[in-house]
Design a protein around this motif. Structure first.
Motif, PDB file in Angstrom:
ATOM      1  N   UNK A   1      25.967 -10.412  -5.466  1.00 44.85           N
ATOM      2  CA  UNK A   1      25.247 -11.531  -6.069  1.00 44.85           C
ATOM      3  C   UNK A   1      23.759 -11.484  -5.699  1.00 44.85           C
ATOM      4  N   UNK A   2      23.514 -11.199  -4.425  1.00 39.88           N
ATOM      5  CA  UNK A   2      22.117 -11.170  -3.983  1.00 39.88           C
ATOM      6  C   UNK A   2      21.346 -10.078  -4.702  1.00 39.88           C
ATOM      7  N   UNK A   3      21.984  -8.919  -4.877  1.00 36.99           N
ATOM      8  CA  UNK A   3      21.215  -7.857  -5.518  1.00 36.99           C
ATOM      9  C   UNK A   3      20.979  -8.171  -6.995  1.00 36.99           C
ATOM     10  N   UNK A   4      21.894  -8.888  -7.617  1.00 36.12           N
ATOM     11  CA  UNK A   4      21.664  -9.297  -9.011  1.00 36.12           C
ATOM     12  C   UNK A   4      20.526 -10.324  -9.086  1.00 36.12           C
ATOM     13  N   UNK A   5      20.564 -11.286  -8.158  1.00 37.03           N
ATOM     14  CA  UNK A   5      19.536 -12.339  -8.180  1.00 37.03           C
ATOM     15  C   UNK A   5      18.140 -11.775  -7.936  1.00 37.03           C
ATOM     16  N   UNK A   6      18.087 -10.642  -7.227  1.00 40.32           N
ATOM     17  CA  UNK A   6      16.774 -10.080  -6.900  1.00 40.32           C
ATOM     18  C   UNK A   6      16.193  -9.205  -8.012  1.00 40.32           C
ATOM     19  N   UNK A   7      16.895  -9.083  -9.129  1.00 42.80           N
ATOM     20  CA  UNK A   7      16.428  -8.148 -10.158  1.00 42.80           C
ATOM     21  C   UNK A   7      15.113  -8.581 -10.824  1.00 42.80           C
ATOM     22  N   UNK A   8      14.794  -9.852 -10.829  1.00 40.11           N
ATOM     23  CA  UNK A   8      13.560 -10.288 -11.500  1.00 40.11           C
ATOM     24  C   UNK A   8      12.483 -10.554 -10.461  1.00 40.11           C
ATOM     25  N   UNK A   9      11.319 -11.018 -10.926  1.00 33.61           N
ATOM     26  CA  UNK A   9      10.220 -11.240  -9.982  1.00 33.61           C
ATOM     27  C   UNK A   9      10.285 -12.626  -9.330  1.00 33.61           C
ATOM     28  N   UNK A  10      11.302 -13.411  -9.622  1.00 32.32           N
ATOM     29  CA  UNK A  10      11.414 -14.714  -8.969  1.00 32.32           C
ATOM     30  C   UNK A  10      11.626 -14.517  -7.477  1.00 32.32           C
ATOM     31  N   UNK A  11      10.998 -15.375  -6.694  1.00 30.34           N
ATOM     32  CA  UNK A  11      11.136 -15.232  -5.241  1.00 30.34           C
ATOM     33  C   UNK A  11      12.369 -15.997  -4.770  1.00 30.34           C
ATOM     34  N   UNK A  12      13.417 -15.258  -4.496  1.00 42.05           N
ATOM     35  CA  UNK A  12      14.721 -15.875  -4.270  1.00 42.05           C
ATOM     36  C   UNK A  12      15.192 -15.798  -2.821  1.00 42.05           C
TER      37      UNK A  12
ATOM     38  N   UNK B   1      30.566 -10.671 -24.726  1.00 44.48           N
ATOM     39  CA  UNK B   1      29.585 -10.070 -23.832  1.00 44.48           C
ATOM     40  C   UNK B   1      29.949  -8.634 -23.454  1.00 44.48           C
ATOM     41  N   UNK B   2      28.929  -7.855 -23.185  1.00 42.48           N
ATOM     42  CA  UNK B   2      29.132  -6.495 -22.681  1.00 42.48           C
ATOM     43  C   UNK B   2      29.570  -6.582 -21.220  1.00 42.48           C
ATOM     44  N   UNK B   3      30.209  -5.531 -20.677  1.00 46.40           N
ATOM     45  CA  UNK B   3      30.624  -5.560 -19.270  1.00 46.40           C
ATOM     46  C   UNK B   3      29.455  -5.849 -18.326  1.00 46.40           C
ATOM     47  N   UNK B   4      28.315  -5.299 -18.657  1.00 46.56           N
ATOM     48  CA  UNK B   4      27.128  -5.513 -17.813  1.00 46.56           C
ATOM     49  C   UNK B   4      26.805  -7.010 -17.723  1.00 46.56           C
ATOM     50  N   UNK B   5      26.823  -7.678 -18.854  1.00 45.66           N
ATOM     51  CA  UNK B   5      26.510  -9.104 -18.859  1.00 45.66           C
ATOM     52  C   UNK B   5      27.642  -9.944 -18.291  1.00 45.66           C
ATOM     53  N   UNK B   6      28.889  -9.466 -18.490  1.00 50.12           N
ATOM     54  CA  UNK B   6      30.014 -10.219 -17.918  1.00 50.12           C
ATOM     55  C   UNK B   6      29.874 -10.324 -16.405  1.00 50.12           C
ATOM     56  N   UNK B   7      29.420  -9.252 -15.800  1.00 48.57           N
ATOM     57  CA  UNK B   7      29.284  -9.297 -14.343  1.00 48.57           C
ATOM     58  C   UNK B   7      28.283 -10.387 -13.935  1.00 48.57           C
ATOM     59  N   UNK B   8      27.141 -10.415 -14.615  1.00 47.56           N
ATOM     60  CA  UNK B   8      26.131 -11.435 -14.275  1.00 47.56           C
ATOM     61  C   UNK B   8      26.730 -12.828 -14.483  1.00 47.56           C
ATOM     62  N   UNK B   9      27.420 -12.990 -15.605  1.00 44.84           N
ATOM     63  CA  UNK B   9      27.964 -14.307 -15.950  1.00 44.84           C
ATOM     64  C   UNK B   9      29.028 -14.753 -14.935  1.00 44.84           C
ATOM     65  N   UNK B  10      29.852 -13.812 -14.474  1.00 44.88           N
ATOM     66  CA  UNK B  10      30.856 -14.156 -13.457  1.00 44.88           C
ATOM     67  C   UNK B  10      30.186 -14.703 -12.196  1.00 44.88           C
ATOM     68  N   UNK B  11      29.141 -14.021 -11.790  1.00 50.64           N
ATOM     69  CA  UNK B  11      28.428 -14.482 -10.589  1.00 50.64           C
ATOM     70  C   UNK B  11      27.746 -15.822 -10.845  1.00 50.64           C
ATOM     71  N   UNK B  12      27.171 -15.953 -12.033  1.00 50.45           N
ATOM     72  CA  UNK B  12      26.481 -17.203 -12.374  1.00 50.45           C
ATOM     73  C   UNK B  12      27.446 -18.376 -12.277  1.00 50.45           C
ATOM     74  N   UNK B  13      28.681 -18.144 -12.710  1.00 50.68           N
ATOM     75  CA  UNK B  13      29.673 -19.211 -12.719  1.00 50.68           C
ATOM     76  C   UNK B  13      29.998 -19.680 -11.291  1.00 50.68           C
ATOM     77  N   UNK B  14      30.222 -18.731 -10.412  1.00 51.85           N
ATOM     78  CA  UNK B  14      30.575 -19.136  -9.043  1.00 51.85           C
ATOM     79  C   UNK B  14      29.375 -19.795  -8.349  1.00 51.85           C
TER      80      UNK B  14
END
Lengths: 607, 426
Positions: free
Chosen positions: B328-339, B253-266
């Motif tokens: 984490x919150x700012x990553x989760x808010x990147x799409x149009x899903x209402x989170x 994974x690229x560093x950009x995706x690693x960050x998302x994946x790290x958060x996804x894991x926790x």
């Protein structure tokens, strides 16, 4: 081309639109087949227009259920098409649908409405007769309609005596027990029909109606020059008979598979033979353009140029078949020869005003939807498939004849009932499978296989809101491409009294549902914008885009307010009514979060 | 006031849509998202693997769908006809694939022609997101697309006429006018695809693999999906990996995706604790309404107590302590899903876990938070406060106890099919 021009169109729901100063009172409809959700469109449509519901949106479903008691639909037993989705609300149709069968072997086929409107000020009444070729289903075929309005003025008028008889006899054909008010409605409307002064469509001078299959006088083709027969189904003898009285050119418009089955000599008799074009080549912006192109031909229209001045247009449920019209071979055309119950209306008019057969079939727009029939285009008839289909049809008829009953018994648990299925089950041998479920439960939960022949078996346990007299049955034949899915309306023994109330209560069961309902209601009565059509979430069902849109309510409200300040007043009134309704009901329905949301909207819009 | 006429009949689409939506109010939906965190899960999955869904079972459907559509559009069939023909083709496809050697992942393997959700609707969003369906049609829903067909045909005719004209005046094949199209230029369907008696298989050809690779590179080049798509050499590691964050494949994974994946894991770890506690609480609660179930439930209680102990002992518990929730919150808010509501709950839950002293099963606060969340989420169908007791009765002792995987098993299959195609002849 005047009368049958493709641009002359109407929406089905518009038949129920009351004339100015009048409001809907009651109606009787007849149809061959029906869809439960399509039937329910009518009370929903009427409720949404009523003042009462606008003042008490939470009462929408109650109003809809009430409204369903003012409409009776008589249909051919066994011909309910299963709904796409399961829903507890489907049980609301139970009060409206009445299965009937034809006295002879054929089917009950009339498709018509008699609708009564009451003046809002005086005790004046208006009556509307709608004669259709369309059943009460989701079909998108080419179908024709006649709307006839008339004033009820007490003066006897025998124009419609055959119709009056048909309506009076409906309760006698029913295969379920009717409510008292349903019997009296049939009686009342039947009598009223004898005192209506009908206003004919422009260009027409005379109407006559005929009911086949109930021992009444039969329709006969008039002597004529040119003749046009439009019918999706045809038989050789009936076509022979339909054209025997005419001496000029004859034109036949039907479906390819029907024409392919006719004798060559029958086809050759017609100077022109057309089918509907499957391709289209114009891109017009007309909003109904797509509907017009969809589907196949389903209209039944016979046009006769009686003289150079008079033209007959004959409409109704009858196809050009001997089941509907009888048979030329028997000279006296004895009644027993006609198996179906059919409704036919013969309108005579001035050719100059309504057009002649020639003008109709030579009209360019009309022709652009047709292609000359070419037998080469038709596929082979698959005999094995046809046999398999006939086999399943015969089993459906056995289900209809069996007179099935669903018995409902409470269990030890509150709100849970046990259902048993009773009645002589048909002998379903030689097919692959037969599954059954209530229409309120998911397809996946169908009971796998019916016991083959037997008198009684358990349907299992259901919660109150799922109890229903509609049984969806699916027959699967041994032929790989043939299955049949239909709904039988069974007799319902001993249902609990509160099941409709329970269903109404469950609808706004939580906060999410409240918001969904609110959005639905506001969009349905036109207070909120129908948003989201261009969002392309990819999740919506075709056609349902604006209602299922994911756009949050807040956003929609703000946008509506910004674009349409006068709508804001409606919205404000609506919220007030909602609060009042909640108080009157002494129920907590509006979630706290909604009050906060609304104050945000108000604040934002003031700025 | 009085009006009589003869007219053709149209159904009232608006009234029909309205009814369809109303009917949905009467449907019983079992939400598996007891704690209401599905929106966050979907937001992360969509960022990592755009255009995919948990229903996607094989890659080659991405070609089947346009192959079905193209000839119908060339025949300029009406919208209704196209919809009907596509559906019938898809239903027949089931038996044809069954006839091939490899029918794993066949949509409709059990349901057969009664299949409810058709492949075209499952893959529709993906076809747009991956660029198989071209602009301006990429974002249309399937229904909208069908109703746009008359316009499509009009544009096709126009562009064909213009191109003919250009050829006539001598610009030849190089004429700068291209024919209007709704799908990218695809590798041709196998000769037998439109022959309804021939079997169809899921094997992706090298041309098809290349096409997907190029499209992903152009349209989704920054995503974890493309990171995996291009890792042909570590293909077997991807198949062995147990999760998106498995160390076996982390370096792909690229560093950009690693960050998302790290958060996804926790996030996945934290919610797993919530789900286990929820089931533990239900096992304690059920005998109150169904006394007969007491023995069975005591065993379950013990089972979940053990699961929670193991959960607590995991290395991942440490990660929870330093988790940057704001990021984490700012990553989760990147799409149009209402989170937003879900994020609020996650913050409360994590805050509670961090300050936890004894075992989770003994924390009254934790129990209350989980119960409150479930009741808010499921209202009348809450298992703690059911309007209809059957809801609790139907609970068979396990509900949402698997860890969130962010569509991992589906992604593995899609990537496997892609790599199989790409490595042919190389």
């Amino acid at each position: 081309m005047k009368m049958l021009a493709p641009k002359h169109r109407t929406l089905y729901t518009d038949f129920f639109l009351a004339p100015d100063g009048f409001s809907f009172q009651e109606a009787i409809g007849t149809t061959f087949s029906l869809g439960l959700d399509v039937v329910l469109e009518l009370p929903a449509y009427l409720s949404l227009q009523s003042e009462k519901v606008r003042n008490d949106p939470i009462g929408m479903l109650e109003a809809m259920y009430e409204q369903s008691h003012s409409i009776d639909v008589y249909y051919q037993h066994g011909r309910i098409t299963p709904p796409q989705e399961n829903s507890d609300l489907l049980t609301f149709a139970e009060e409206m649908t009445i299965p009937v069968t034809a006295p002879r072997k054929g089917v009950f086929h009339p498709k018509l409405w008699v609708i009564v409107f009451q003046s809002e000020i005086t005790d004046e009444m208006q009556c509307r007769l709608v004669v259709l070729s369309r059943n009460l289903t989701k079909a998108t075929d080419w179908d024709i309609s006649l709307q006839l309005d008339g004033l009820v003025n007490g003066k006897p008028n025998q124009d419609m005596s055959a119709l009056s008889t048909l309506i009076r006899r409906l309760p006698g054909l029913a295969k379920k027990g009717l409510r008292k008010d349903q019997r009296s409605r049939a009686n009342r409307i039947s009598k009223m029909l004898a005192t209506v002064q009908w206003s004919l469509p422009e260009g027409f001078k005379r109407i006559e109606v005929f009911v086949h299959g109930l021992n009444q006088s039969l329709w006969n083709p008039p002597p004529a020059n040119d003749v046009l027969i439009v019918s999706p189904f045809c038989s050789d003898h009936a076509l022979d008979w339909l054209t025997a009285t005419s001496s000029g050119e004859s034109t036949l418009i039907s479906n390819g598979y029907t024409l392919a089955k006719l004798k060559e000599s029958t086809l050759e008799f017609f100077n022109k033979r057309y089918t509907l074009s499957e391709y289209f080549d114009d891109v017009s912006d007309d909003e109904h353009a797509d509907q017009r192109r969809a589907g196949s031909l389903h209209a039944k229209i016979f046009v006769y140029d009686r003289t150079y001045f008079h033209t007959h247009i004959v409409l109704g449920s009858a196809n050009a078949t001997h089941f509907a019209l009888g048979d030329k071979r028997s000279k006296s055309r004895p009644h027993t020869n006609i198996q179906n119950v059919e409704f036919i209306i013969d309108l005579e008019g001035y050719s100059k005003q309504i057009g002649t057969v020639r003008q109709m079939v030579e009209d360019e727009e009309f022709l652009s939807y047709l292609v000359p029939f070419d037998i080469e285009d038709q596929g082979e008839i698959d005999k094995e498939k046809m046999e398999a289909e006939n086999q399943l049809d015969a089993i459906r008829d056995q289900f209809v004849d069996a007179g099935l009953t669903i018995r409902c018994e409470p269990t030890e648990e509150k709100d849970i009932y046990h259902l048993t299925f009773e009645g002589g089950l048909p002998d379903i041998k030689h097919i692959k499978d037969c599954c059954v479920r209530l229409v309120t439960v998911k397809k996946e939960k169908s009971l796998e296989t019916l016991p083959r022949k037997g008198d009684e078996f358990s349907l299992g346990e259901y919660s109150t809101t799922q109890l229903s007299q509609y049984l969806a049955i699916r027959l699967v034949s041994n032929h790989p491409d043939v299955s049949l899915h239909f709904v039988i309306q069974a007799k319902f023994e001993n249902p609990p009294g509160d099941r409709i109330e329970s269903t109404i209560g469950l609808i706004i069961s939580d906060e999410k549902a409240f918001y969904r309902y609110l959005r639905w209601f506001l969009a349905s009565v036109g207070i909120l914008e129908q948003s989201g059509a261009s969002k392309g979430e990819g999740k919506d069902e075709p056609g349902a885009s604006w209602l299922t849109a994911e756009t949050p309510l807040l956003e929609t409200m703000l946008r509506t307010g910004a674009h349409n300040p006068e709508r804001l007043r409606d919205l404000r009134n609506f919220i007030n009514e909602l609060r009042k309704a909640e108080k009157i009901r002494d129920q907590n329905i509006i979630p706290e979060s909604f009050h906060r949301l609304w104050s945000v909207v108000e604040k934002a819009l003031k700025e | 006031m009085i009006s009589s006429f003869i007219r053709w009949v149209d159904h009232d689409q608006q009234s029909r849509d309205r009814m369809a939506e109303l009917m949905r109010f009467g449907q019983h939906k079992e939400s598996r998202d007891e704690l209401g965190i599905g929106t966050i899960r979907d937001s992360i999955s969509d960022q990592l693997f755009p255009g995919t869904s948990v229903l996607m079972s094989r890659l080659r459907y991405m070609f089947f769908i346009p192959w079905i559509y193209q000839p119908l559009e060339e025949r300029k069939l009406s919208s209704a006809r196209v919809a009907a023909e596509v559906e019938s083709f898809e239903r027949k496809l089931i038996e044809r694939i069954r006839g091939s050697e490899d029918d794993e992942g066949l949509l409709g393997r059990r349901a057969g022609e009664a299949l409810k959700i058709l492949p075209s609707s499952i893959y529709w969003t993906g076809l747009g997101a991956w660029g198989m369906r071209t602009e301006p049609y990429a974002n249309l829903s399937q229904g909208q697309y069908h109703s746009h067909l008359p316009t499509v045909y009009h544009r096709m005719r126009e562009s064909t006429a213009l191109r003919k004209e250009a050829m006539r005046v001598g610009e030849g094949e190089d004429a700068p006018i291209s024919i209007h199209r709704t799908w990218v230029k695809l590798p041709p369907a196998p000769d037998t695809f439109h022959d309804s008696d021939s079997p169809v298989d899921f094997r992706v050809t090298v041309d098809e693999g290349d096409m997907i690779y190029d499209l992903l590179k152009t349209n989704q080049g920054h995503t974890a999906l493309f990171d995996l798509a291009k890792s042909v050499s570590t293909s077997s590691d991807i198949q062995q990996a147990e999760s998106v964050w498995d160390p076996l494949i982390y370096s792909n994974y690229s560093p950009y995706n690693r960050e998302i994946i790290d958060h996804a894991r926790i996030f996945s770890y934290a919610s797993h604790g919530g789900a286990l506690l929820y089931n533990y609480l239900l096992a304690k609660h059920k005998p109150q309404l169904f006394p007969d179930s007491v023995e069975e439930m005591e065993m379950l209680e013990e089972k979940y107590r053990l699961s929670l102990d193991n959960w607590r002992l995991s290395d991942e518990y440490e990660l929870l302590q330093d988790w940057d929730l704001a990021r984490f919150q700012s990553i989760a808010r990147r799409t149009s899903h209402r989170v937003d509501k879900a994020l609020e709950f996650v913050s409360q839950w994590v805050g509670l876990l961090r300050s936890l002293k004894g075992p989770l099963t003994e924390s009254i606060e934790a129990g209350q938070l989980i119960k409150k969340r479930e009741i808010m989420q499921k209202m009348n169908s809450s298992r703690f406060k059911p309007a209809d007791k059957r809801v609790l009765e139907n609970w068979k002792g396990e509900s949402g106890t698997n860890r969130l995987s962010f569509r991992w098993s589906n992604i593995q299959i899609l990537i496997r099919d892609l790599h199989a195609g790409l490595s042919q002849g190389r």
